[in-house]
Design an enzyme around this catalytic site. Structure first.
Site, mmCIF file in Angstrom:
data_model
loop_
_atom_site.group_PDB
_atom_site.id
_atom_site.type_symbol
_atom_site.label_atom_id
_atom_site.label_comp_id
_atom_site.label_asym_id
_atom_site.label_seq_id
_atom_site.Cartn_x
_atom_site.Cartn_y
_atom_site.Cartn_z
ATOM 1 N N TYR A 56 0.824 -1.225 0.000
ATOM 2 C CA TYR A 56 0.000 0.000 0.000
ATOM 3 C C TYR A 56 0.852 1.267 0.000
ATOM 4 C CZ TYR A 56 -3.470 -3.347 1.902
ATOM 5 O OH TYR A 56 -4.286 -4.430 2.141
ATOM 6 N N HIS A 114 1.362 -11.545 2.430
ATOM 7 C CA HIS A 114 0.247 -10.904 1.722
ATOM 8 C C HIS A 114 -0.531 -11.862 0.815
ATOM 9 C CE1 HIS A 114 -1.162 -6.668 0.401
ATOM 10 N NE2 HIS A 114 -2.127 -7.532 0.222
#
Length: 279
Positions: A56, A114
């Site tokens: 992000y 992730h």
């Protein structure tokens, strides 16, 4: 698991297998290039859980927001995730160190892998790096994201520590039943990303929400909580961040929960990458 009772509040937590407490609602900050206003609004209005990731590129903003809020570091639960190209023991170890630096923290509350998008060998190496980081106190709790039963079984078969958390896309259209069943059996907490279905609501969700004088987003967060998940609603608008957590003053009836449960379309209902079937 949080119970579907009105005793649930924004301050409620669940106990992780690591012994740490996880707040039942978290703020997601994916695709938010300026996440400070959302983070500060969340922290001001009772959120104590922010879900970030290396991908992000906003860990620094999250760290600054926690400091700016004036809330003690140990009162806020911060998650990050090792990015897909960073799989492997050395790369993942370096990634964790870099995240600590970006956040400006001495530890990260929860570090996840992730996604399973590498291969079995590298996934296990990455998991070993997280185990080592936990031993060293760099992270308190470790887990995975987007892992299907196959990927979770790899860890179990290797005789390694069970993840405390599996974070997956989870909402009424994509309920990940097989994954949830596996996680419940092995006492892995299920976190729900994209709980608001990116606003792709149908009449059932809108109509049931109206019955409780709640908007669809609030209904969806409440449904997630009553199903025993940890929802991570995302918004860059401070007002939406606040309203998304105004879900502790009502309870969805068993009949309405069943009507929402009936919306499941399995993998066809996914609205994100949902790489849970990666080889």
């Amino acid at each position: 698991m949080p119970e579907s009772k009105l005793t649930l509040t924004i301050h409620s937590t669940v106990k992780l297998s690591s012994g740490y407490d996880l707040p039942v609602v978290g703020l997601g900050v994916y695709q938010n290039d300026d996440c400070s206003p959302a983070c500060l609004a969340a922290l001001k209005h009772g959120y104590r859980h922010i879900d970030s990731a290396r991908m992000y590129r906003n860990e620094e903003q999250v760290g600054n927001s926690v400091r700016e809020s004036g809330i003690a570091r140990e009162e806020v639960f911060i998650t990050s995730k090792v990015n897909n190209p960073e799989h492997g023991f050395d790369k993942a170890t370096a990634a964790i160190d870099d995240s600590l630096k970006k956040f400006g923290f001495e530890y990260i509350d929860l570090m996840l892998i992730h996604s399973p998008l590498s291969d079995k060998e590298r996934r296990l190496e990455t998991w070993n790096a997280l185990i080592e980081a936990k031993k060293q106190g760099k992270v308190h709790t470790i887990g995975v994201s987007n892992y299907g039963p196959k990927h979770l079984e790899e860890i179990r078969e290797a005789g390694l520590e069970t993840p405390s958390v599996n974070q997956v896309e989870l909402h009424p259209f994509c309920q990940q039943k097989e994954i949830v069943e596996y996680c419940n059996k092995h006492k892995i907490i299920v976190e729900a990303y994209t709980p608001l279905i990116r606003g792709k609501w149908n009449d059932t969700i809108v109509d049931i929400g109206k019955k409780y004088n709640k908007d669809p987003a609030q209904l969806l967060v409440r449904w997630s909580l009553q199903r025993g998940f940890i929802p991570l609603p995302k918004s860059s608008q401070p007002t939406r961040v606040v309203s998304n957590a105004e879900v502790f003053d009502f309870e969805i009836s068993a009949e309405d929960v069943a009507a929402i449960d009936a919306l499941d379309r399995g993998k066809d209902g996914a609205v994100t990458w949902n790489p849970v079937d990666a080889p």
